[in-house]
Design an enzyme around this catalytic site. Structure first.
Site, mmCIF file in Angstrom:
data_model
loop_
_atom_site.group_PDB
_atom_site.id
_atom_site.type_symbol
_atom_site.label_atom_id
_atom_site.label_comp_id
_atom_site.label_asym_id
_atom_site.label_seq_id
_atom_site.Cartn_x
_atom_site.Cartn_y
_atom_site.Cartn_z
ATOM 1 N N ARG A 158 80.706 12.696 10.723
ATOM 2 C CA ARG A 158 80.747 11.239 10.912
ATOM 3 C C ARG A 158 80.083 10.502 9.756
ATOM 4 N NH1 ARG A 158 78.014 11.150 16.402
ATOM 5 N NH2 ARG A 158 77.951 8.888 16.183
ATOM 6 N N ARG A 211 69.554 10.658 19.758
ATOM 7 C CA ARG A 211 70.492 10.116 20.737
ATOM 8 C C ARG A 211 71.281 11.241 21.409
ATOM 9 N NH1 ARG A 211 74.811 5.799 18.701
ATOM 10 N NH2 ARG A 211 75.917 7.639 18.032
ATOM 11 N N ARG A 241 87.482 0.206 10.112
ATOM 12 C CA ARG A 241 86.800 1.364 9.519
ATOM 13 C C ARG A 241 87.575 1.934 8.350
ATOM 14 N NH1 ARG A 241 83.777 3.084 14.421
ATOM 15 N NH2 ARG A 241 82.497 4.905 14.024
ATOM 16 N N ARG A 250 76.702 12.454 24.045
ATOM 17 C CA ARG A 250 78.060 12.153 23.582
ATOM 18 C C ARG A 250 78.687 13.410 23.010
ATOM 19 N NH1 ARG A 250 78.396 6.559 20.135
ATOM 20 N NH2 ARG A 250 79.702 7.900 18.863
ATOM 21 N N LYS A 279 74.761 -0.686 15.201
ATOM 22 C CA LYS A 279 75.850 -1.671 15.368
ATOM 23 C C LYS A 279 76.046 -2.052 16.828
ATOM 24 C CE LYS A 279 79.182 0.916 13.745
ATOM 25 N NZ LYS A 279 78.538 2.188 13.351
HETATM 26 P P1 AMP Z 1 81.540 4.736 17.416
HETATM 27 O O1 AMP Z 1 81.277 4.659 18.869
HETATM 28 O O2 AMP Z 1 81.914 3.441 16.794
HETATM 29 O O3 AMP Z 1 80.436 5.452 16.667
HETATM 30 O O4 AMP Z 1 82.838 5.672 17.247
HETATM 31 C C1 AMP Z 1 82.818 7.011 17.700
HETATM 32 C C2 AMP Z 1 84.086 7.722 17.261
HETATM 33 O O5 AMP Z 1 85.241 7.038 17.765
HETATM 34 C C3 AMP Z 1 84.317 7.802 15.752
HETATM 35 O O6 AMP Z 1 83.633 8.893 15.162
HETATM 36 C C4 AMP Z 1 85.826 7.978 15.710
HETATM 37 O O7 AMP Z 1 86.204 9.292 16.074
HETATM 38 C C5 AMP Z 1 86.289 7.052 16.821
HETATM 39 N N1 AMP Z 1 86.517 5.657 16.363
HETATM 40 C C6 AMP Z 1 85.876 4.538 16.800
HETATM 41 N N2 AMP Z 1 86.337 3.447 16.197
HETATM 42 C C7 AMP Z 1 87.294 3.871 15.331
HETATM 43 C C8 AMP Z 1 88.138 3.212 14.397
HETATM 44 N N3 AMP Z 1 88.078 1.886 14.211
HETATM 45 N N4 AMP Z 1 88.991 3.973 13.679
HETATM 46 C C9 AMP Z 1 89.071 5.306 13.857
HETATM 47 N N5 AMP Z 1 88.297 5.990 14.708
HETATM 48 C C10 AMP Z 1 87.410 5.283 15.451
#
Ligand code: AMP
Length: 183
Positions: free
Chosen positions: A140, A123, A84, A129, A9
């Site tokens: 996740r 990654r 989400r 991360r 994404k």
């Molecule tokens: P991402 O970078 O999109 O993979 O997000 C990494 C982490 O950030 C996720 O596993 C959640 O802990 C948090 N996160 C990111 N976007 C959201 C969202 N829209 N709602 C809730 N948690 C989020």
């Protein structure tokens, strides 16, 4: 941009953002910046983030509202990593409608589960991360299936859903995205 963790994404959203000249809003990036800066949001979000769980809607809904109200998002934006949950999807719809806008396209990057696991572990070695531990990766993926995957049906029903195979080279996938959107 909808899709499980590791589906690309962020990468494809960035390419699309540069190509179309519209900003990308990524809630994950905003949270990482908030944690790094030690803001109240960052502090509250950290334990959920590190465990691979969703940050509660009580914290995210406000964040999304603020982002959508920014002047740079008024001519359109690419949403990476949100909505989400059903509550986030409702808020996005309400907020966009109030601004005379709508969610025009939802792109789902389709990647087989084994490939996702492989990418996320790869990654983890490169980026470090804090949520790329084996346990958080499992959480996740599970969280995606439980809380986010139901949005696929929601957007399909609204006629805005596009499925794109998320395997191949970055360029091939970008090309497939372009074909789906027709621009
Ligand atoms: P991402 O970078 O999109 O993979 O997000 C990494 C982490 O950030 C996720 O596993 C959640 O802990 C948090 N996160 C990111 N976007 C959201 C969202 N829209 N709602 C809730 N948690 C989020």
């Amino acid at each position: 941009m909808l899709g499980p963790p590791g589906s690309g994404k962020g990468t494809q959203g960035q390419i699309l953002s540069s190509r179309l000249g519209i900003p990308k809003i990524a809630t994950g990036d905003i949270l990482r910046a908030a944690m790094k800066a030690g803001t109240p949001l960052g502090k509250d979000a950290k334990r959920f983030y590190d465990a691979g769980k969703l940050v509660p809607d009580s914290l995210i809904l406000e964040l999304i509202k603020t982002e959508l109200a920014k002047p740079e998002a008024q001519q359109g934006a690419i949403f990476d990593g949100f909505p989400r949950t059903a509550a986030q999807a409702e808020l996005v719809e309400r907020t966009l409608t109030a601004h005379g806008q709508r969610l025009a396209h939802v792109l789902l990057l389709d990647v087989p589960e084994e490939e996702l696991v492989k990418r996320l572990h790869g990654r983890a070695l490169q980026e470090g991360r804090t949520d790329d531990t084996p346990e958080a990766i499992r959480t996740r993926l599970l969280t995606y299936h439980q809380d986010t995957a139901p949005l696929v049906a929601y957007y399909a029903q609204r006629g805005v859903m596009h499925r794109v195979p998320g395997v191949g080279t970055v360029e091939e996938i970008a090309e497939a995205v372009k074909r789906k959107l027709g621009r």
